[in-house]
Design a protein around this motif. Structure first.
Motif, PDB file in Angstrom:
ATOM      1  N   LYS A  75       0.824  -1.216   0.000  1.00  6.65           N
ATOM      2  CA  LYS A  75       0.000   0.000   0.000  1.00  6.65           C
ATOM      3  C   LYS A  75       0.854   1.260   0.000  1.00  6.65           C
ATOM      4  O   LYS A  75       0.495   2.254  -0.617  1.00  6.65           O
ATOM      5  CB  LYS A  75      -0.929   0.012   1.205  1.00  6.65           C
ATOM      6  N   ASP A  76       1.987   1.208   0.695  1.00  6.94           N
ATOM      7  CA  ASP A  76       2.785   2.420   0.890  1.00  6.94           C
ATOM      8  C   ASP A  76       4.140   2.419   0.205  1.00  6.94           C
ATOM      9  O   ASP A  76       4.791   3.463   0.155  1.00  6.94           O
ATOM     10  CB  ASP A  76       3.017   2.636   2.401  1.00  6.94           C
ATOM     11  N   ALA A 124      -8.618  -1.459  -8.356  1.00  7.57           N
ATOM     12  CA  ALA A 124      -8.224  -0.537  -7.293  1.00  7.57           C
ATOM     13  C   ALA A 124      -8.072  -1.316  -5.987  1.00  7.57           C
ATOM     14  O   ALA A 124      -8.678  -2.376  -5.802  1.00  7.57           O
ATOM     15  CB  ALA A 124      -9.269   0.564  -7.136  1.00  7.57           C
ATOM     16  N   ASN A 127      -7.441   1.848   0.605  1.00  6.89           N
ATOM     17  CA  ASN A 127      -6.508   2.683   1.376  1.00  6.89           C
ATOM     18  C   ASN A 127      -5.191   2.969   0.665  1.00  6.89           C
ATOM     19  O   ASN A 127      -4.153   3.114   1.316  1.00  6.89           O
ATOM     20  CB  ASN A 127      -6.229   2.062   2.752  1.00  6.89           C
ATOM     21  N   THR A 128      -5.216   3.028  -0.657  1.00 14.24           N
ATOM     22  CA  THR A 128      -4.030   3.401  -1.418  1.00 14.24           C
ATOM     23  C   THR A 128      -4.460   3.950  -2.773  1.00 14.24           C
ATOM     24  O   THR A 128      -5.543   3.644  -3.254  1.00 14.24           O
ATOM     25  CB  THR A 128      -3.054   2.215  -1.613  1.00 14.24           C
ATOM     26  N   HIS A 129      -3.598   4.749  -3.353  1.00 10.98           N
ATOM     27  CA  HIS A 129      -3.868   5.307  -4.681  1.00 10.98           C
ATOM     28  C   HIS A 129      -3.454   4.353  -5.802  1.00 10.98           C
ATOM     29  O   HIS A 129      -3.773   4.574  -6.955  1.00 10.98           O
ATOM     30  CB  HIS A 129      -3.119   6.631  -4.847  1.00 10.98           C
ATOM     31  N   LYS A 130      -2.761   3.284  -5.471  1.00  9.08           N
ATOM     32  CA  LYS A 130      -2.236   2.371  -6.484  1.00  9.08           C
ATOM     33  C   LYS A 130      -3.355   1.629  -7.207  1.00  9.08           C
ATOM     34  O   LYS A 130      -4.346   1.226  -6.596  1.00  9.08           O
ATOM     35  CB  LYS A 130      -1.256   1.381  -5.865  1.00  9.08           C
ATOM     36  N   GLN A 131      -3.166   1.476  -8.514  1.00  9.31           N
ATOM     37  CA  GLN A 131      -4.115   0.774  -9.359  1.00  9.31           C
ATOM     38  C   GLN A 131      -3.342  -0.006 -10.420  1.00  9.31           C
ATOM     39  O   GLN A 131      -2.214   0.359 -10.751  1.00  9.31           O
ATOM     40  CB  GLN A 131      -5.044   1.771 -10.073  1.00  9.31           C
TER      41      GLN A 131
END
Length: 153
Positions: A75-76, A124, A127-131
């Protein structure tokens, strides 16, 4: 079905043997569960700069190739991996699957999928912007795997 455990102090490596009269669906499920369990206990080393990290596989959202380097995404953060995607496919647990030529996804981490009929669909994570994108070729197998997972619950 009987389950038996034999203790032998001379055994160097633990082994599970399934004895059956036919390779039924139940036996296949048991074999897959055991293989997934064994794969989940493998140690993976992730790298960032000159530091080694030891993370649980459940924290990994996806693996992707970027200019011949494989990265594991949480996530980070993003970590480098010393394996090729085809090698990862061989020993990652069953809840990881290839979703494009350059990406392997942890289906336990999916939050949503935005379907696009004309091109790749977008996955998606919570709790993260990653896709990541699921190619049209892998979309149906992914949906089948998610349906299979939902039916097991």
């Amino acid at each position: 079905m009987r389950i038996r455990v034999e203790l032998d102090s001379g055994v160097l490596e633990e082994e599970v043997v399934i004895r059956c009269s036919s390779f039924s669906e139940e036996v296949q499920r048991i074999q897959k569960m055991l293989a997934d369990l064994a794969a989940g206990h493998q140690k993976f080393v992730f790298y960032k700069g000159d530091t080694e990290y030891y993370l649980p596989l459940e924290d990994i959202l996806f693996f992707e190739t970027e200019e011949k380097v494989i990265f594991a995404h949480t996530k980070d953060a993003m970590y480098q991996v010393k394996y090729r995607l085809y090698e990862l496919e061989e020993f990652l647990p069953g809840h990881f699957m290839r979703i494009s030529k350059s990406t392997i996804l942890n289906i336990h981490q999916i939050y949503s999928i935005r379907k696009n009929l004309a091109s790749s669909s977008l996955v998606a994570f919570q709790n993260t912007h990653k896709q990541v994108f699921v190619s049209r070729h892998y979309y149906k197998p992914l949906k089948n795997k998610l349906e299979e997972k939902r039916n097991q619950i």
